[in-house]
Every structure is written in C-alpha cells, then in structure tokens.
Write an enzyme that holds these catalytic residues in place. Structure first.
Site: not given
Ligand code: BGC
Length: 768
Positions: A358-359, A498, A609-610
């Site tokens: 999704w990035d 996550e 985490k984010q």
């Molecule tokens: C993140 C995801 C991201 C992926 C790739 C993961 O560590 O939690 O949101 O899409 O890294 O960058």
C-alpha cells in the site's frame, strides 16, 4: 572542497555542492548502507553502489531489473539479483588493487550527484612496497537508453610505472542475501558465456522458475587522456559462471589511463533475443562513446528536475534531503512499463523482495500524480492489469470481487509469505497476508486520487471503474452481519498498526471499506445520470443490478464505523489494553517504549507501531470534523512509536492540519533523513520508498497546504516553519505545468505555458 579530489574532467562534470551527497571516510561497517544510499536506478534497473574493483569484504553488489522475479528456494517470488556487470579488477605484478587489499587507503571520497544521476569516487592506494596509485571513477545508468550502464575509471600510477593487467568481468554466480546463509538463494541459471563476437563479454542467464532470459554484456574502451588507444592485448575467457575479458597495458609514472566499461542488460520481458539485443546495444554504445551517452542521460535528468525540483530556501540540510528523496523516487519507476511497480525498498535492496505494498498508492503515487502523471498512470495500470488475479485471490479466500495482495510482484499473487524464519532459525507463521486487508481500499483510493488530480477520466471509465466496483464487491463480502447490534462489521482483521493482529472492527479498515463501497455507489449513480448507455453496459458486464445496488446501499448504511466523532477506538477492546503514554524520547527526538510496558506482548499494550486512526483521518479528512481530528491526533500521537518509516510523515501532516506543529518538523526530519542518517538502522536493505514519498507530501501537501477543494479547484493553506524563507516547486495540473512559490507572506502560482489569470487556479486560505 569536494571537487578538489577529482581531475579536471570530473570536476567540471560535477554539479554544485548543494546537489552532492558525500561520503568522506571509508569505514567498512558503513559499506552496505552506502551501497543502498548511493544506489542508482534508471526506470528499468537498479544498481547498488558496490565497488567495481572489489577488495572490500562487506559488500552486496546487486543489479535488479524491474519485473525479473523468481522464487526457487525463497519464501516468495523476489526480485532476482542479476549478473554483476560492474566488476573491473586490476593487478600490478599480480597484486590486486582493492580498497581493503592490504593497501593503505588515502583521500577516499565518494560523491552521489543527485542532479545528474552520477556516482563519483576517488582515492589513492599505497602498497606495502610504497607504490602509490590514484583511482577515480564515475558510474551512471543511462536514463536515455535504459538498457545501458557505464563506469569510467581513471588510473594514475603516481610514483611508478609498468605493466597493468585487468579483468572486465560479468559475474553470474551472484545470489540474493549473499551475506545471510539461511536466506541465500541463487535465482538464475547461467546458460551461455561468450565473447560477443569479439566485442566484449557476454553472459546469458535465466530465472529458474519461469525461464525468463537475461542478457548481460560488457565491453571496454581503453584510452589515454589524449584519446589514444592504450590497449596492449585483450583476450576472452570464461571461468565457470564468470565471463571475463582479460586485457593489459603499459603505464608510465604519472600517466593516466581512462577505462570505459560499457554495459548492456536486456531481458526477454521486452526483447525477443537477448543476445542480439545486447550485441546491438553494445555496438551502438561503443560507436557513440560514453560521453555522448552521458550527455543524453543528463538531458533526461535536466528535464525531470525541471518538473520535480523542490527548492527550499533557509534550510540547507532539509533542502538536500528533499532532493535526495525526489531523486531516488523519480529514478525508480518505469516511464514506459505498466507491468511493474515500485518496491517498498525501491530498486536498491532486497528487503521485501521488490514487492509493491500500500506504500505505492498512499505514499509514492501522490508524488507522481502531481509531477509525472505518465508514470502515475503506469502505476495505476499495474493494478488494473492484475485485477483478474485479485479476483482469483478473493475467491481463493472465500470472498467476492477483487482482493489485492498485501505484497505484489509480477503475477499479482499474494507474495507475503505465510511462514518465515527468524535470524536464529525459528520458523514462525506470519499472519500479515491473512488479515491485513486494507491494501485493497488503498489501491482504490490511490486510483481515485490519480483520476482526481490528473483528470484522466478515460482511465476511470475504461479501467478504474472496474477496480472500484470489484473492490467494493470484495468489501461487501468481507463484512459480516452482527444480529445483536444490527450492524455490519469486519472481524479478525489487521489495520495499519501491525502490532495488534488480528483485531475486530479496526476503525481504519471499516471506514476505508465503507468509503470504497460508497464511492462505487456514487460513481454508478453518476454514470446512470450522465451516460445511461454506458451505465447499462457496465452493469451488464459486471453483473450489477438494482437489487445488488440496493443491497450495497443497505449494507453501507449499517456499517459499524467504530466512531465518527470524538475519540475513536482503534479497534474493539483497544481502550482496555494496558497503557502508559510515551514519556521518553531518544537523541533524535523519537519516542521510546514506556518502561512499564517494555518486554510485554505488543498485542496486550496500547503502544502502536505506526499511524492507524491518525492515518484514517489523514486520508479521509472530509469524514471527520477538525476537532475530532485534533482529539485523535493528540491521543494517538502519545502512543505511537513510529517503528515503521511510514508513520512520521503522516504525523507531520496531521500535526500541521490540526494546528499542533510542535513536533511536525521533527517528524519531517525523521522521514526525510531516514536513509541519509540511516535512522531506522536498515538502509542496507534498500531505500524507504514510502518515507521518500511521505517527505514530499509533508512539504507540498503539509507545509505548503496544497489540496483540491470540494469544487475541484486547487487550494493552498500554507504554514511554513519560521526558518523557511521560500519554497518553490512545480506541479503538472491537468496537463499544464504550474510553478508555485510560497513564502512566509505570499503565494504565487504561474503557468509555464499559458498566461491565465492566477486566481483561476487557486484559492489561498490563511485562516486556521
Ligand atoms: C509496515 C507496513 C509497510 C511495510 C512496507 C511494514 O513495516 O508496517 O505498513 O507497508 O513495512 O514498507
């Protein structure tokens, strides 16, 4: 002075200091990070900044090509490391020259010129017997002919002379994860090695799973500074899977020889016969010469920068970082290939196997929508091309419509492995692909924003609408009815954060899913009103009828969104988790885990985490009033560790939006310097694509406040940090290039092509 290290020719070629990223000391421990950081890409291939001369112990040379994936013994299809064409080994009296080959290294400098896409290096080596040699290099991957790459090497023996021997090599023994025995995989078989009809060295290989052929060719030209041929003899050899051209020459003390290594890399993805394609490219390259190719390469970057440069007056370090991120972003995706995408680590490293996440849609695509719409189109086309696979993916998982994979490579299959191994050898079941479904909404939102920004209605009518309706159908099937509460909900799901997986009713996912369904209904209505014939055709083709529409409408009305006002619970039960707010920050002003929660199961505590709820509000600003956005930002910011590089830029922009700019600049720094300062500690694995895109967005959409208003006009709400005197950038606004200049007091928009009154383009709102 940086340029004083180099000869006149290189000095004159180099851009002004502000465009140069410099490595001045040689510490082997930093090699791998610099190999990513100084990696080059040209829209077709990416080449890490390994040392062509070899000799360094810590190195992961790699050449990745868009679309060249293979699985073999790996956990997933990953971008295959393809033959290393970089190598040029050099010997004097059989002693190799290498930066760590038992020789004294002095005056080392390596310089990435981000204006021109050239990597420079210079140093002197002194042997134990006192022989001193100056070596200078430049490397580029041509943007004008993306099959080509080249390295020029200047060699000057400073206090001796004699016979020098060289090997122009193409190494087919390369593997992925070369320094990680547990993960090491050789993805290619070598098929053929030859001397390219006496013109150089050639190696043909193929991927092991699908047998996709790759041709790699390399030739050398050896001249002195006057352009005279200095080659003494040349001979082709093959050593197992290494194609090698041996050559030698005599050099007098203080005489400089210039060796141009010209390489061509062609694959069966777009060439019928990779040998013939390599031969033709090498012949033409030799005929043309490195300089002419370089001149054409520079023209392309000049044009790209005229579309994408972002000038920041009053903040030198940030200026350089912005340009670095733009440079790597615009160098990676292909301008003419809609079967490939942008990997989470660009074409610069092996983490995440070159897969698109999704990035792409939410972090990277906005940059291209606004600056290079033709590249943006390829990125959205990529998802359209894989729509059938997404439908299969939905069916296989018991759903309807189209479910995009969490990690996507060339086939559109789910590439996120179900099982993986920790460095200590323990296997663990990885549930990300099973539960992290929000990527499907991101694909749709990214596509919708592409159409909104570029005005590409044709794409929407022909292709986008299919993505939209099939993803809506997926979400409808993903909801389940809760009889007790009389609402539709999503159980067992993972949101962007996550560290909590799986959960029930993640607010982010429920809202995005509802947006996806509602947008599909809105679009259907729009077509029904504006073009009934097309509408009927579409409905017939996609098996949509009045009953189905009503079903979707009813479901949407009863979706449990977890909240729309006030503090929104990230998921059901989040507020009951053990909690302590962040109260410590590291030296980079980034949050640390509260003492009392250290070592606890991340699923059991409130630390994220984010960005999750904050991400939701960033993406769907019209769904939440500003006060709600403020309350949630305030609450969740205190609980977010930003362990994903996707998080800081969102917090920068959201802080600015809700009028809490205290930390916005710290977040921007964290995002902008993620690779330049290696602040996540993993730059060796590649360049963070999402934070590069997020950094651009933070400046343009955040600080300059650029947006599209409800009525479709461009609008600005700038609020620059005090130290920024001026920001200048350009956008492609529906086919017209606009130059935008923002200062503390003013905002100016001018069109390059037409002289249309400025107020036709934008509104400025200075009130917060
Ligand atoms: C993140 C995801 C991201 C992926 C790739 C993961 O560590 O939690 O949101 O899409 O890294 O960058």
């Amino acid at each position: 002075m940086i340029r004083d290290h180099f000869n006149k020719e290189l000095r004159e070629l180099m851009s002004d200091d502000e465009w140069l990223i410099v490595r001045e000391d040689y510490n082997p421990d930093q090699n791998l990070a610099y190999e990513s950081l100084f990696g080059l890409a040209n829209g077709r291939m990416g080449n890490r900044a390994a040392f062509a001369e070899g000799g360094n112990k810590k190195t992961l040379p790699a050449n990745y090509i868009h679309g060249v994936f293979d699985k073999s013994e790996a956990f997933m299809r990953e971008l295959a490391n393809t033959p290393n064409w970089l190598e040029l080994k050099m010997y004097f009296l059989r002693e190799p020259f290498g930066i760590e080959d038992n020789q004294e290294l002095n005056d080392f400098i390596s310089v990435l010129d981000i204006k021109k896409g050239i990597l420079f290096r210079s140093y002197t080596l002194t042997t134990q017997s006192g022989r001193k040699t100056k070596i200078e290099k430049l490397k580029f991957l041509s943007r004008s002919n993306s099959y080509l790459g080249a390295v020029r090497t200047y060699i000057t023996p400073l206090n001796y002379g004699g016979l020098f021997e060289f090997e122009n090599r193409i190494d087919g023994t390369v593997t992925n994860f070369a320094d990680f025995p547990r993960f090491r995989v050789k993805h290619l078989n070598t098929l053929e090695i030859n001397d390219l009809e006496g013109k150089g060295a050639f190696l043909k290989s193929e991927t092991r799973d699908l047998g996709l052929q790759i041709g790699t060719a390399a030739a050398v030209e050896v001249k002195n500074l006057k352009g005279e041929d200095r080659l003494k003899s040349k001979q082709f050899r093959a050593f197992g899977e290494i194609a090698c051209e041996f050559f030698d020459l005599e050099l007098a003390e203080n005489e400089t020889v210039v060796i141009d290594k010209l390489a061509a890399v062609c694959t069966e993805r777009d060439q019928e016969d990779v040998y013939q394609a390599c031969l033709k490219n090498i012949e033409e390259f030799k005929e043309k010469g490195l300089e002419r190719e370089l001149a054409e390469h520079l023209e392309v970057y000049k044009k790209m920068w005229s579309q994408a440069d972002l000038i920041l007056e009053g903040d030198k370090k940030m200026q350089q970082a912005l340009r670095y991120n733009i440079f790597q972003l615009m160098s990676t995706p292909s301008p003419d290939d809609n079967q490939t995408n942008v990997g989470a680590k660009l074409l610069h490293g092996e983490e995440y196997g070159g897969h698109a996440f999704w990035d792409t849609e939410l972090f990277v695509l906005p940059f291209f929508n606004w600056t290079f719409p033709e590249i943006a189109e390829n990125l959205v086309e990529y998802r359209y091309n894989l729509l059938d696979k997404a439908k299969e993916n939905a069916r296989e998982n018991g759903y309807q419509g189209a479910k995009y994979p969490w990690e996507s490579a060339d086939t559109g299959e789910e590439e996120c492995p179900a099982w993986t191994i920790e460095p200590d050898g323990t296997c663990y079941r990885c549930y990300v692909a099973d539960y992290e479904h929000h990527v499907t909404a991101a694909v749709t939102l990214g596509m919708a924003n592409y159409v909104k920004i570029t005005g590409d209605q044709k794409f929407m009518n022909k292709k986008g609408i299919h993505i939209l309706l099939e993803t809506a159908r997926f979400w409808v099937s993903r909801f389940s009815y809760n009889q007790e509460h009389d609402y539709y909900e999503i159980l067992k799901v993972t949101g962007p954060d996550e560290w909590h997986e799986p959960v029930d009713n993640n607010a982010y996912t429920n809202h995005l899913a509802k947006w996806n369904i509602d947008f599909a209904l809105e679009k259907l209505k729009e077509y029904e009103d504006s073009d009934p014939e097309f509408y009927n055709q579409l409905c017939q083709e996609l098996e949509i009828d009045r009953n189905l529409i009503e079903e979707w409408e009813k479901l949407s009305e009863k979706i449990y969104t977890v909240g729309e006002q006030g503090l929104i619970e990230q998921f059901e039960g989040y507020f009951d988790l053990e909690c302590e707010v962040i109260n410590q920050w590291d030296e980079n002003k980034m949050p640390l885990m509260p003492e009392s929660l250290k070592g606890k199961d991340k699923n059991e505590i409130c630390i994220l985490k984010q960005a999750d709820v904050v991400m939701l509000m960033f993406l769907l600003p019209d769904k939440f009033d500003l006060e709600t956005q403020r309350i949630n930002f305030n609450y969740y910011e205190k609980r977010t560790l930003h362990r994903s590089s996707l998080s800081p830029s969102i917090h920068c922009m959201m802080g600015l939006r809700v009028g809490d700019s205290r930390r916005a600049y710290d977040y921007l720094e964290r995002s902008a310097y993620v690779d330049l300062d290696n602040n996540q500690g993993n730059t060796r694995e590649g360049i963070h694509a999402a934070s590069a895109g997020g950094t651009w967005q933070s400046v343009v959409l955040g600080y300059c406040g650029m947006k599209i208003d409800q009525d479709g006009t461009l609008a600005f709400e700038p609020s620059l940090p005090d130290k920024w005197e001026r920001v200048k950038y350009s956008i492609n606004w529906k086919g017209e290039i606009l130059d935008i200049e923002v200062t503390q007091q003013d905002l100016k928009v001018s069109s390059r092509e037409k002289s249309v009154a400025e107020d036709m383009y934008y509104k400025v709102n200075s009130e917060k």
